[in-house]
Design an enzyme around this catalytic site. Sequence first.
Site, short mmCIF file in Angstrom:
data_model
loop_
_atom_site.label_atom_id
_atom_site.label_comp_id
_atom_site.label_asym_id
_atom_site.label_seq_id
_atom_site.Cartn_x
_atom_site.Cartn_y
_atom_site.Cartn_z
N LYS A 74 113.58 34.26 66.04
CA LYS A 74 114.92 34.80 65.77
C LYS A 74 116.00 33.77 66.08
CE LYS A 74 114.26 38.40 68.49
NZ LYS A 74 112.82 38.36 68.80
N ASP B 199 102.00 31.05 77.31
CA ASP B 199 101.79 32.48 77.52
C ASP B 199 100.71 33.03 76.61
OD1 ASP B 199 102.83 34.97 78.89
OD2 ASP B 199 103.12 35.56 76.80
N ASP C 103 97.34 34.86 77.84
CA ASP C 103 97.12 36.25 77.45
C ASP C 103 96.07 36.40 76.36
OD1 ASP C 103 99.00 37.03 79.27
OD2 ASP C 103 100.60 37.39 77.81
N ARG D 239 101.70 35.45 66.77
CA ARG D 239 103.04 35.26 67.33
C ARG D 239 103.97 35.00 66.14
NH1 ARG D 239 105.79 36.12 71.95
NH2 ARG D 239 103.99 35.36 73.17
N ASP E 183 103.48 38.17 86.76
CA ASP E 183 102.94 38.89 85.62
C ASP E 183 101.41 38.73 85.56
OD1 ASP E 183 103.27 40.47 83.24
OD2 ASP E 183 102.90 38.66 82.08
N ASP F 87 108.49 46.03 76.24
CA ASP F 87 107.36 46.85 76.67
C ASP F 87 107.15 48.03 75.71
OD1 ASP F 87 107.27 45.12 78.77
OD2 ASP F 87 107.83 46.58 80.31
#
Length: 362
Positions: free
Chosen positions: A75, A117, A121, A126, A186, A253
């Site tokens: 973005k 990340d 994860d 993405r 996290d 979330d």
Amino acid sequence: MLRISARAWSLRNVLTFPLFGRRICYFQATMALREEFLAGFETTMKPLFEVPENRLGSVIERLEESVRYNTMDGKLSRGCAVLHTTNLLGYGAEKGDKAIILGWCIEMLQGFLLVADDIMDNSVTRRGKPCWFRKVGLSAVNDSILLESSVYEILRSHLRDDPCYMACVELFLEITRKTSYGQSLDLESETADLSEFTMDRYDTVAEYKTARYSFYLPVALAMHLCGRNGPEELAAAQTILLKIGHYFQVQDDYLDVFGDPAVIGKIGTDIQERKCSWLFITAMSIASEEHKSQLVARYGRDDEESVAIVKDLYRSISLRERYLEYSSKVYQEISTVIAEDKSGLPKEIFQDFLDSIHKRSK
């Protein structure tokens, strides 16, 4: 470099008018802002993509591919926010080019953080395409290191003689370190007892992993660039922007579980990864003992049945509706804080940021 900010932003007063109590000028000007920001990419990256010696040709080629893949399709809200804030502080014509450079430094930092990340994860997509490590393998670890180090090469190449240079370097170092703290917290969620998933813990993760680099960093960089960097002004900006950043993380979330992967550009994995999320913490605070037992038994399991059961439990306790109530309430609360701010900074800096994320779908 192509400059269009004076024209785009001279229209600001014309484009500003009330619409159900909200301003819409930012959204009408966003396309022009984004185009101007994108127009500065090649000039910003030129020192980075120049081959220092023939032996490094393949390395620089790989770096350029990595930079383009991991920065261009997002973005670009963080980078554009530096330019937007600089315009609002009254220095768009004078310092807009430097604001664009600082903005691309943030997008490079964002690229580094997301590549790392996604590896940690084990993510799949993405921004609507395969994660970088899915494309190149675990050599993406080294690419992430190059992305981070490139932030400082860009700063040195373009801004080393600017009065804001050291303040910006130190801010990037500080924010990167604190974001890493948030990432560490996290990651601890994978092994922490679910009883440790409290709202206090969540607030800390949201502040350090997301809010500081996504919201405070763009505005603070513009403030340093424009010389509006007094301690009281920076503190006031941080207080408001961390609130907005917390709201943004709660939205993330929610979208991870209930968003459309085709819209948000990735497949949500918070349930499988046992994330300390706003949804889980809220669910555990309102669910019946039976539902709590089911959540504890299924949360963090990487199978379709468990994920479906957790989502069904969320729906059964009206978690979507509770999120919408939260969203409306927090938007009003933060808008009030902005209206009552006494720092002297343009309130549009904060309200535009808040409006740009409110009710977002990705």
